[in-house]
Design a protein around this motif. Sequence first.
Motif, PDB file in Angstrom:
ATOM      1  N   TYR A 192       0.842  -1.192   0.000  1.00 14.28           N
ATOM      2  CA  TYR A 192       0.000   0.000   0.000  1.00 14.28           C
ATOM      3  C   TYR A 192       0.877   1.241   0.000  1.00 14.28           C
ATOM      4  O   TYR A 192       1.906   1.275   0.663  1.00 14.28           O
ATOM      5  CB  TYR A 192      -0.908   0.018   1.235  1.00 14.28           C
ATOM      6  N   GLY A 193       0.473   2.241  -0.754  1.00 10.83           N
ATOM      7  CA  GLY A 193       1.152   3.524  -0.688  1.00 10.83           C
ATOM      8  C   GLY A 193       2.146   3.797  -1.799  1.00 10.83           C
ATOM      9  O   GLY A 193       2.649   4.914  -1.905  1.00 10.83           O
ATOM     10  N   ALA A 194       2.454   2.795  -2.622  1.00 10.93           N
ATOM     11  CA  ALA A 194       3.386   3.022  -3.728  1.00 10.93           C
ATOM     12  C   ALA A 194       2.653   3.635  -4.910  1.00 10.93           C
ATOM     13  O   ALA A 194       1.506   3.296  -5.189  1.00 10.93           O
ATOM     14  CB  ALA A 194       4.049   1.713  -4.150  1.00 10.93           C
ATOM     15  N   GLU A 195       3.325   4.538  -5.610  1.00 14.29           N
ATOM     16  CA  GLU A 195       2.727   5.132  -6.794  1.00 14.29           C
ATOM     17  C   GLU A 195       2.510   4.053  -7.860  1.00 14.29           C
ATOM     18  O   GLU A 195       3.331   3.136  -7.995  1.00 14.29           O
ATOM     19  CB  GLU A 195       3.635   6.231  -7.352  1.00 14.29           C
ATOM     20  N   PRO A 196       1.412   4.111  -8.615  1.00 10.63           N
ATOM     21  CA  PRO A 196       1.104   3.048  -9.579  1.00 10.63           C
ATOM     22  C   PRO A 196       2.233   2.752 -10.563  1.00 10.63           C
ATOM     23  O   PRO A 196       2.551   1.595 -10.816  1.00 10.63           O
ATOM     24  CB  PRO A 196      -0.137   3.580 -10.286  1.00 10.63           C
ATOM     25  N   GLU A 197       2.856   3.784 -11.128  1.00  9.96           N
ATOM     26  CA  GLU A 197       3.927   3.536 -12.091  1.00  9.96           C
ATOM     27  C   GLU A 197       5.169   2.975 -11.418  1.00  9.96           C
ATOM     28  O   GLU A 197       5.866   2.125 -11.983  1.00  9.96           O
ATOM     29  CB  GLU A 197       4.258   4.824 -12.852  1.00  9.96           C
ATOM     30  N   VAL A 198       5.471   3.448 -10.203  1.00  6.55           N
ATOM     31  CA  VAL A 198       6.608   2.915  -9.457  1.00  6.55           C
ATOM     32  C   VAL A 198       6.360   1.451  -9.114  1.00  6.55           C
ATOM     33  O   VAL A 198       7.250   0.598  -9.236  1.00  6.55           O
ATOM     34  CB  VAL A 198       6.851   3.744  -8.180  1.00  6.55           C
ATOM     35  N   LEU A 199       5.131   1.127  -8.709  1.00  8.90           N
ATOM     36  CA  LEU A 199       4.804  -0.261  -8.379  1.00  8.90           C
ATOM     37  C   LEU A 199       4.882  -1.147  -9.616  1.00  8.90           C
ATOM     38  O   LEU A 199       5.370  -2.285  -9.554  1.00  8.90           O
ATOM     39  CB  LEU A 199       3.404  -0.324  -7.771  1.00  8.90           C
ATOM     40  N   ALA A 200       4.427  -0.648 -10.756  1.00  9.21           N
ATOM     41  CA  ALA A 200       4.523  -1.417 -11.992  1.00  9.21           C
ATOM     42  C   ALA A 200       5.983  -1.707 -12.331  1.00  9.21           C
ATOM     43  O   ALA A 200       6.333  -2.819 -12.746  1.00  9.21           O
ATOM     44  CB  ALA A 200       3.848  -0.659 -13.133  1.00  9.21           C
ATOM     45  N   TYR A 201       6.849  -0.710 -12.162  1.00  7.62           N
ATOM     46  CA  TYR A 201       8.277  -0.890 -12.415  1.00  7.62           C
ATOM     47  C   TYR A 201       8.848  -1.937 -11.462  1.00  7.62           C
ATOM     48  O   TYR A 201       9.590  -2.843 -11.867  1.00  7.62           O
ATOM     49  CB  TYR A 201       8.981   0.457 -12.250  1.00  7.62           C
ATOM     50  N   ALA A 202       8.485  -1.834 -10.172  1.00  5.43           N
ATOM     51  CA  ALA A 202       9.022  -2.774  -9.187  1.00  5.43           C
ATOM     52  C   ALA A 202       8.605  -4.205  -9.511  1.00  5.43           C
ATOM     53  O   ALA A 202       9.398  -5.145  -9.387  1.00  5.43           O
ATOM     54  CB  ALA A 202       8.539  -2.375  -7.794  1.00  5.43           C
ATOM     55  N   MET A 203       7.365  -4.401  -9.924  1.00  7.61           N
ATOM     56  CA  MET A 203       6.902  -5.746 -10.264  1.00  7.61           C
ATOM     57  C   MET A 203       7.577  -6.251 -11.534  1.00  7.61           C
ATOM     58  O   MET A 203       7.916  -7.432 -11.642  1.00  7.61           O
ATOM     59  CB  MET A 203       5.378  -5.746 -10.432  1.00  7.61           C
ATOM     60  N   ALA A 204       7.785  -5.349 -12.491  1.00  8.79           N
ATOM     61  CA  ALA A 204       8.459  -5.754 -13.721  1.00  8.79           C
ATOM     62  C   ALA A 204       9.897  -6.180 -13.443  1.00  8.79           C
ATOM     63  O   ALA A 204      10.462  -7.010 -14.164  1.00  8.79           O
ATOM     64  CB  ALA A 204       8.425  -4.615 -14.726  1.00  8.79           C
ATOM     65  N   LYS A 205      10.494  -5.636 -12.397  1.00  4.88           N
ATOM     66  CA  LYS A 205      11.888  -5.964 -12.082  1.00  4.88           C
ATOM     67  C   LYS A 205      12.061  -7.401 -11.623  1.00  4.88           C
ATOM     68  O   LYS A 205      13.183  -7.917 -11.603  1.00  4.88           O
ATOM     69  CB  LYS A 205      12.423  -5.008 -10.995  1.00  4.88           C
ATOM     70  N   TYR A 206      10.963  -8.070 -11.237  1.00  7.10           N
ATOM     71  CA  TYR A 206      11.093  -9.476 -10.844  1.00  7.10           C
ATOM     72  C   TYR A 206      11.741 -10.298 -11.964  1.00  7.10           C
ATOM     73  O   TYR A 206      12.447 -11.281 -11.701  1.00  7.10           O
ATOM     74  CB  TYR A 206       9.724 -10.068 -10.519  1.00  7.10           C
ATOM     75  N   SER A 207      11.498  -9.922 -13.202  1.00  7.43           N
ATOM     76  CA  SER A 207      12.053 -10.684 -14.321  1.00  7.43           C
ATOM     77  C   SER A 207      13.487 -10.278 -14.634  1.00  7.43           C
ATOM     78  O   SER A 207      14.148 -10.929 -15.445  1.00  7.43           O
ATOM     79  CB  SER A 207      11.180 -10.485 -15.567  1.00  7.43           C
ATOM     80  N   ARG A 208      13.981  -9.231 -14.002  1.00  4.14           N
ATOM     81  CA  ARG A 208      15.306  -8.707 -14.340  1.00  4.14           C
ATOM     82  C   ARG A 208      16.219  -8.532 -13.129  1.00  4.14           C
ATOM     83  O   ARG A 208      17.334  -8.056 -13.261  1.00  4.14           O
ATOM     84  CB  ARG A 208      15.169  -7.351 -15.044  1.00  4.14           C
ATOM     85  N   SER A 209      15.712  -8.858 -11.937  1.00  9.44           N
ATOM     86  CA  SER A 209      16.494  -8.620 -10.726  1.00  9.44           C
ATOM     87  C   SER A 209      16.107  -9.630  -9.665  1.00  9.44           C
ATOM     88  O   SER A 209      14.981 -10.121  -9.624  1.00  9.44           O
ATOM     89  CB  SER A 209      16.242  -7.192 -10.221  1.00  9.44           C
TER      90      SER A 209
END
Length: 523
Positions: free
Chosen positions: A22-39
């Motif tokens: 909760y509390g993360a900006e939508p675009e920041v959260l999308a980036y963080a989730m996308a990083k699962y495939s790269r980090s």
Amino acid sequence: MPDNEFDELSSPENSTDVYAIYGAEPEVLAYAMAKYSRSALTMRESLAEISSQRAEQFLNTFYFQYGHRSIADLAHIPFAIERLSMLAAIALVDESRWDGQERSTRYQDFRRSGWYTPKLQGEERARYTASIEALFKSYDELSLGMFDALAKALPKPEEMREDQYKRTLKARAFDVARYLLPLSTNTSLGQIVNARTLETQVSRLLSSRLAEVRELGQKLRSAASSPAWNVQRDRLEQMAGEGIVPQEATTEILKDLMPEVRVAPTLVKYAEPNQYQMESRSELRQAAKELMGDQPIYGAPLVDLLDDDEDMEVEIATSLLYPYCHYSYRQLRGTVGAIGEKRRNEIIHLAARHRGKHDELLRGFQSGDGFRFDILMDIGGFRDMHRHRRCVQLIQDFTDLHGYEEPVCPGQPTLEEAGLAAAYKQSMDAAHLAYRDALASESPDAQANAAYLLPMGTRCRAMFKMDFAESLYIAELRSGIAGHYSYRRVAWEMYRAVARRHPALGELFRIQDVNVPVDLLQR
């Protein structure tokens, strides 16, 4: 060597970690989730190191340059859209991936809602206003008259509270009165969509023939790019104003912990009018007009389950033309099937001619579902059916050509019995006459604006394509006794059509016979 060569790599115990975010900006959260495939970073670690600037850089690279549009599926954004017309609301929610809720015509009185007025001048504006005011006056009279008729027919049970009794009768009365609400009526809705749906939604709205819908697309794009309303910031500023929190602390908290958030400035910045949709719409409308010529519109049932052995090319060509005329699918298909393969393929290629690099094919290409229902029902009932997402919906423009419905519910006083039938017919006829007058105007937007004058009792035509499981789900859900009798009849006819063609499948439906009177005091 260990008994298990993987023992040295495995954790000493199961350690699956699950936590809500909760509390993360939508675009920041999308980036963080996308990083699962790269980090190999955890979500906590990713969010701790990501800034909005880094998220924007990532999205510019992977979303726009490399076309990884699935990243936008990870950013979910809530919106409130208030004081838009019902006509615009229908356009807004016409997405296959959409979640939201709109004001209910059953539980709210729309007399005070107001209405949308297009940019009309002089006499045209005066006629438009007079027609809308007449419909609202009739809506008021019909709801009050039906309430009285229901109260006479259904005395209050002793065990029922007075307020509950009145609420129930009001809801039943509104179910009748809503047939007279014009499509210009103001409504409000909330939606939660992912950023990919938002981008296609904004682009589609910007491509509309309706000025109100185009403005709505601009406002959605602006809302995604401007600071979002934050209830916590508002409360903190209120507490600071009341002296509960020191002003100095408030300033620091707002700066460090509650900065202004722009929910999707990167993901919607390139959302523009869709030229593919606009050009294809114009050419397919012309193709349908040339193909059908001056053929009369044949009569059609409430629900028509189409044959399931149709050639794919015939279905696609028919589906592409269907939204741009007022003929039933069966009548249109008969003509499409008779024109020959060459001309039929020309129609199909016409609908893909203007497709850009990132454009999805038009909805008419979504073919192959085994259950296809061509439905002719009132607009109010259609709005409820429109909420079903696990199907393909092709919607024709609203028109007066199919006439209008009269509200009829088994066990409930009819308009005739309530002494309201003549007034209802007069109101509907007057509204349709006003629609035709507006349609004949020389205004360039006349055809689009005239639809605002149509009451929700007006019939409209739409095609619903789905698999068997969805047909069973819709029929079971919408036939329930708590539902509006308009779509209950549609659900019943969907079931009957399936049961006639596939008796073994028909036995699986948990259906409620809509012809059996229900207890009108039960909701």
